[in-house]
Scaffold this motif. Structure first.
Motif, mmCIF file in Angstrom:
data_model
loop_
_atom_site.group_PDB
_atom_site.id
_atom_site.type_symbol
_atom_site.label_atom_id
_atom_site.label_comp_id
_atom_site.label_asym_id
_atom_site.label_seq_id
_atom_site.Cartn_x
_atom_site.Cartn_y
_atom_site.Cartn_z
ATOM 1 N N ALA A 49 1.042 -1.246 -0.044
ATOM 2 C CA ALA A 49 0.000 0.071 -0.072
ATOM 3 C C ALA A 49 0.897 1.132 0.099
ATOM 4 O O ALA A 49 0.620 2.168 -0.616
ATOM 5 C CB ALA A 49 -0.939 0.000 1.170
ATOM 6 N N THR A 50 1.962 1.175 0.737
ATOM 7 C CA THR A 50 2.921 2.533 0.789
ATOM 8 C C THR A 50 3.718 2.548 -0.519
ATOM 9 O O THR A 50 3.546 3.708 -0.919
ATOM 10 C CB THR A 50 4.105 2.048 1.868
ATOM 11 O OG1 THR A 50 3.195 1.968 3.122
ATOM 12 C CG2 THR A 50 5.067 3.541 1.982
ATOM 13 N N PHE A 51 4.002 1.609 -1.280
ATOM 14 C CA PHE A 51 4.394 1.875 -2.572
ATOM 15 C C PHE A 51 3.449 2.390 -3.533
ATOM 16 O O PHE A 51 3.840 3.250 -4.384
ATOM 17 C CB PHE A 51 5.101 0.571 -3.057
ATOM 18 C CG PHE A 51 6.676 0.224 -2.630
ATOM 19 C CD1 PHE A 51 7.792 1.142 -3.015
ATOM 20 C CD2 PHE A 51 6.836 -0.529 -1.597
ATOM 21 C CE1 PHE A 51 8.991 0.738 -2.738
ATOM 22 C CE2 PHE A 51 8.348 -0.951 -1.208
ATOM 23 C CZ PHE A 51 9.160 -0.289 -1.902
ATOM 24 N N GLY A 79 5.080 -16.931 -0.515
ATOM 25 C CA GLY A 79 3.909 -15.793 -0.569
ATOM 26 C C GLY A 79 3.154 -15.488 -1.916
ATOM 27 O O GLY A 79 3.618 -15.959 -2.838
ATOM 28 N N PRO A 80 2.182 -14.690 -1.873
ATOM 29 C CA PRO A 80 1.191 -14.573 -2.964
ATOM 30 C C PRO A 80 2.242 -13.515 -4.000
ATOM 31 O O PRO A 80 3.115 -12.898 -3.545
ATOM 32 C CB PRO A 80 0.255 -13.412 -2.312
ATOM 33 C CG PRO A 80 0.904 -12.981 -1.150
ATOM 34 C CD PRO A 80 1.805 -14.067 -0.701
ATOM 35 N N ILE A 81 1.914 -13.717 -5.159
ATOM 36 C CA ILE A 81 2.454 -13.057 -6.532
ATOM 37 C C ILE A 81 1.910 -11.514 -6.714
ATOM 38 O O ILE A 81 2.960 -10.736 -6.629
ATOM 39 C CB ILE A 81 2.471 -13.870 -7.537
ATOM 40 C CG1 ILE A 81 3.129 -15.173 -7.420
ATOM 41 C CG2 ILE A 81 3.031 -13.181 -9.047
ATOM 42 C CD1 ILE A 81 4.622 -15.361 -7.227
ATOM 43 N N VAL A 82 0.715 -11.644 -6.522
ATOM 44 C CA VAL A 82 -0.073 -10.526 -6.816
ATOM 45 C C VAL A 82 -0.418 -9.671 -5.239
ATOM 46 O O VAL A 82 -1.093 -10.416 -4.660
ATOM 47 C CB VAL A 82 -1.119 -10.281 -7.719
ATOM 48 C CG1 VAL A 82 -1.915 -9.150 -7.838
ATOM 49 C CG2 VAL A 82 -0.645 -10.815 -8.937
ATOM 50 N N ALA A 83 -0.125 -8.634 -5.068
ATOM 51 C CA ALA A 83 -0.340 -7.850 -3.980
ATOM 52 C C ALA A 83 -1.621 -6.613 -4.437
ATOM 53 O O ALA A 83 -1.051 -5.890 -4.798
ATOM 54 C CB ALA A 83 0.815 -7.090 -3.158
ATOM 55 N N LEU A 84 -2.727 -6.812 -3.620
ATOM 56 C CA LEU A 84 -3.777 -5.608 -3.799
ATOM 57 C C LEU A 84 -3.877 -5.086 -2.452
ATOM 58 O O LEU A 84 -4.553 -5.752 -1.712
ATOM 59 C CB LEU A 84 -4.995 -6.481 -4.342
ATOM 60 C CG LEU A 84 -4.808 -7.010 -5.723
ATOM 61 C CD1 LEU A 84 -6.261 -7.735 -6.081
ATOM 62 C CD2 LEU A 84 -4.654 -5.972 -6.931
ATOM 63 N N ALA A 116 4.560 -2.254 -6.195
ATOM 64 C CA ALA A 116 3.433 -2.625 -5.193
ATOM 65 C C ALA A 116 2.296 -3.598 -5.587
ATOM 66 O O ALA A 116 2.144 -4.211 -4.535
ATOM 67 C CB ALA A 116 2.378 -1.121 -5.131
ATOM 68 N N LEU A 117 1.979 -4.021 -6.785
ATOM 69 C CA LEU A 117 1.080 -4.816 -7.141
ATOM 70 C C LEU A 117 1.879 -6.101 -7.293
ATOM 71 O O LEU A 117 1.111 -7.264 -7.245
ATOM 72 C CB LEU A 117 0.508 -4.321 -8.501
ATOM 73 C CG LEU A 117 -0.358 -3.314 -8.282
ATOM 74 C CD1 LEU A 117 -0.891 -2.943 -9.762
ATOM 75 C CD2 LEU A 117 -1.369 -3.173 -7.321
#
Length: 467
Positions: A72-74, A236-241, A346-347
Motif C-alpha cells: 500500500a505504501t509503494f 507468498g502471494p505473487i499479486v498484492a492488492l 506495489a502490485l
C-alpha cells in the motif's frame, strides 16, 4: 539569447518542439526513462521500507500485515509521484518529484497509533490531508518571505537533518545489539565510495546513473559477504492488492490529530524550499513560487489516498533535489517512469519483497551522499548571498543556531510541553521559521538601513591596522 529566440519567431517555419520545451519537459527514450526512473526508486526505497518496518515492529504486526502495508505504501508513493510529474488539474508541480512517507510524519503517526489506535492514526492522516487544502490559500500569501537566504539555509538544514537520520540507520540504535557494527559502517562507506568512483570514472549515461551503479555495487558486495537473504522473495502471494481501510473505518479525533496537523505547516514550508530549489536546477521558466501550491495540492491528495490505505502522510521527498543535481537528468518523465515502477512493485509482491532485502547500510549509505549533495546546493545558494550585510549575517546565524540545536543535541527540548516539541524539536522547522522571522525583522519591518549595514565580522576586519 533573447534576440535569437525573437529571430526564430520571425521565421516562416515553426520551431522544433524541443526548442519550445523546458529541459524538465523533455521526453527521453523509453530505455533511458526506465533506467533513470529505477535509479530514483532505488535511492528512495529506504523511506517506505523503513517506515513500514518501524510501524510493524513498534505495533507488533506480523508479516500478514506488514507485507500488504508495504504494498500500500509503494502504491501511494507511485500514485503521488505520477501526480507530481504529470500535474493534472493543478495537482502536482510538473517537476521531477518522487513522493515518500516522511520521517517526521511516521514518528508522529506512530505516536498517535500507540496512544490511541490505528483507526485514529489513519483518521489523523485524512484530516491532515484536508487541512492542507484549507491552509493553502493562507500559506501562499507568505511565499514572498522565502528569499534565497531562507531557501539556502533550509537546504543546508535538510541535508544535516537527513544525514543524521540515515546515518542513524547505518549505525543502529545506541544500546542495542549490533550498534555501530563496523561491518555495516564499512559497507555504507564502500557504497558511497563506489558512487564517487563511478561519477569520476564514467561519462555520458553511465555517469548519470552513477548513484544506481554504486548502490548495485554495494548490494553485490553485501550479497557476497552474506548480508542478503533471498529465501523469502518468492514465498507468498505473487499479486498484492492493497486493501481500503485495512485497520477498519477511520476515527476522526481532532485533538489526537493536532500533532500531525501542526506538522503539515512544516511540510508546506519544506515543499516550498524543495519546489523552488528543484525548479532552479531543472531550468524551469517562470516564477517557481507559482508551482508551490501545485506541489502542496499533490502532497495533500497523496496523503488522503495513503490514509485510506493505512499509511502515514505521503509527501515530496528531499531526495529529489540531490538525485537530480547528482545525475543532471532534469526530465520529469523520469519520475513518471519511477512512479510506474513504484506501482509495479506495489502490485507484484516479489518485487516488494526483493526491495526489502536491500541491506539498510547500502540504501542508507546511498541516501547519505545524495543528501550531502543537497547541503552543497544550499551552500552554493548562500554563496550568492551578500553576507557582508548586517541583516543577512544575522538571518543565517540565528537560523543555523535554532536549526542545528535540536539536530545535534537530541532531546534539547524534551522538558517542554509535547505539542511544542513538535515544532521546537524539528531542526528544519525551527531553522526555517527563524530565517523567515529574522529576515522579516531586518528587511521588511525597517527602512533597510540596518539590514545594509556592514556585518561586525567585516567591520572588524576592515578596522585592522594594515601592514
Amino acid at each position: 539569447m533573447p534576440s535569437a529566440l525573437d529571430s526564430r519567431h520571425d521565421h516562416p517555419d515553426p520551431p522544433a518542439p524541443d526548442t519550445q520545451r523546458d529541459p524538465v519537459d523533455e521526453r527521453l527514450p523509453l530505455k533511458a526513462m526506465l533506467l533513470f526512473g529505477l535509479q530514483h526508486v532505488l535511492v528512495m526505497a529506504a523511506a517506505p521500507i523503513t517506515a513500514v518496518f518501524l510501524v510493524g515492529q513498534a505495533l507488533g504486526f506480523g508479516t500478514d500485515v506488514t507485507v500488504p502495508l508495504m504494498s500500500a505504501t509503494f502504491l501511494a508513493c507511485g500514485i503521488g509521484t505520477l501526480l507530481q510529474s504529470f500535474g493534472p488539474f493543478g495537482f502536482g508541480a510538473r517537476l521531477p518529484f518522487v513522493q515518500v512517507p516522511g520521517g517526521a510524519p511516521i514518528v508522529i503517526f506512530l505516536a498517535i497509533a500507540q496512544a490511541t489506535d490505528m483507526q485514529t492514526a489513519t483518521g489523523a492522516v485524512i484530516l491532515t490531508g484536508l487541512f492542507y487544502f484549507l491552509a493553502l490559500p493562507f500559506f501562499t500569501r507568505v511565499l514572498r518571505f522565502f528569499p534565497p537566504i531562507v531557501i539556502g539555509t533550509m537546504l543546508l538544514l535538510v541535508a544535516v537533518n537527513l544525514v543524521k537520520i540515515f546515518g542513524g540507520l547505518i549505525a543502529g540504535r545506541a544500546g542495542t545489539p549490533g550498534y555501530a557494527d563496523p561491518a555495516g559502517i564499512l559497507l555504507a562507506i564502500t557504497t558511497m565510495a563506489a558512487i564517487v568512483l563511478c561519477a569520476r570514472v564514467f561519462s555520458g549515461v553511465l555517469r548519470r546513473i552513477s548513484v544506481m551503479i554504486g548502490l548495485v555495487c554495494g548490494a553485490l558486495i553485501a550479497t557476497a559477504l552474506g548480508f542478503v537473504d533471498f529465501d523469502g522473495v518468492f514465498t507468498g502471494p505473487i499479486v498484492a492488492l492493497p486493501q481500503l481501510f485495512p485497520f477498519g473505518l477511520p476515527k476522526f479525533d481532532v485533538i489526537a490529530s493536532l500533532p500531525l496537523i501542526i506538522f503539515s505547516v512544516v511540510s508546506m514550508t519544506e515543499a516550498t524550499g524543495q519546489t523552488m530549489a528543484t525548479a532552479e536546477i531543472v531550468g524551469k521558466r517562470g516564477d517557481p513560487r507559482a508551482l508551490v501550491p501545485r506541489n502542496i495540492r499533490a502532497d495533500a491528495l497523496g496523503s488522503l489516498f495513503g490514509g485510506c490505505l493505512g499509511t502515514s502522510l505521503i509527501i515530496t521527498s528531499g531526495e529529489n533535489i540531490g538525485i537530480v543535481r547528482a545525475t543532471g537528468v532534469r526530465s520529469r518523465y523520469v519520475t513518471v517512469a519511477a512512479g510506474a515502477l513504484l506501482i509495479l512493485i506495489a502490485l507484484f509482491a516479489p518485487l516488494g519483497r526483493l526491495a526489502a532485502t536491500l541491506p539498510t547500510a547500502v540504501v542508507a549509505g546511498t541516501a547519505v551522499i545524495v543528501f550531502a549533495i543537497i547541503g552543497v546546493m544550499g551552500i552554493n545558494i548562500l554563496r550568492k548571498v551578500d553576507l557582508n550585510e548586517h541583516g543577512n549575517l544575522y538571518v543565517l546565524a540565528s537560523a543555523l543556531a535554532m536549526g542545528l540545536l535540536p539536530i545535534v543535541v537530541p532531546g534539547f527540548y524534551s522538558e517542554f510541553p509535547t505539542h511544542l516539541q513538535i515544532i521546537l524539536g524539528n531542526g528544519l522547522a525551527m531553522g526555517t521559521l527563524t530565517a523567515v522571522i529574522v529576515n522579516l525583522l531586518f528587511h521588511h519591518l525597517s527602512n533597510g538601513a540596518s539590514a545594509k549595514r556592514e556585518s561586525p565580522v567585516t567591520a572588524a576586519t576592515d578596522q585592522e591596522p594594515k601592514a
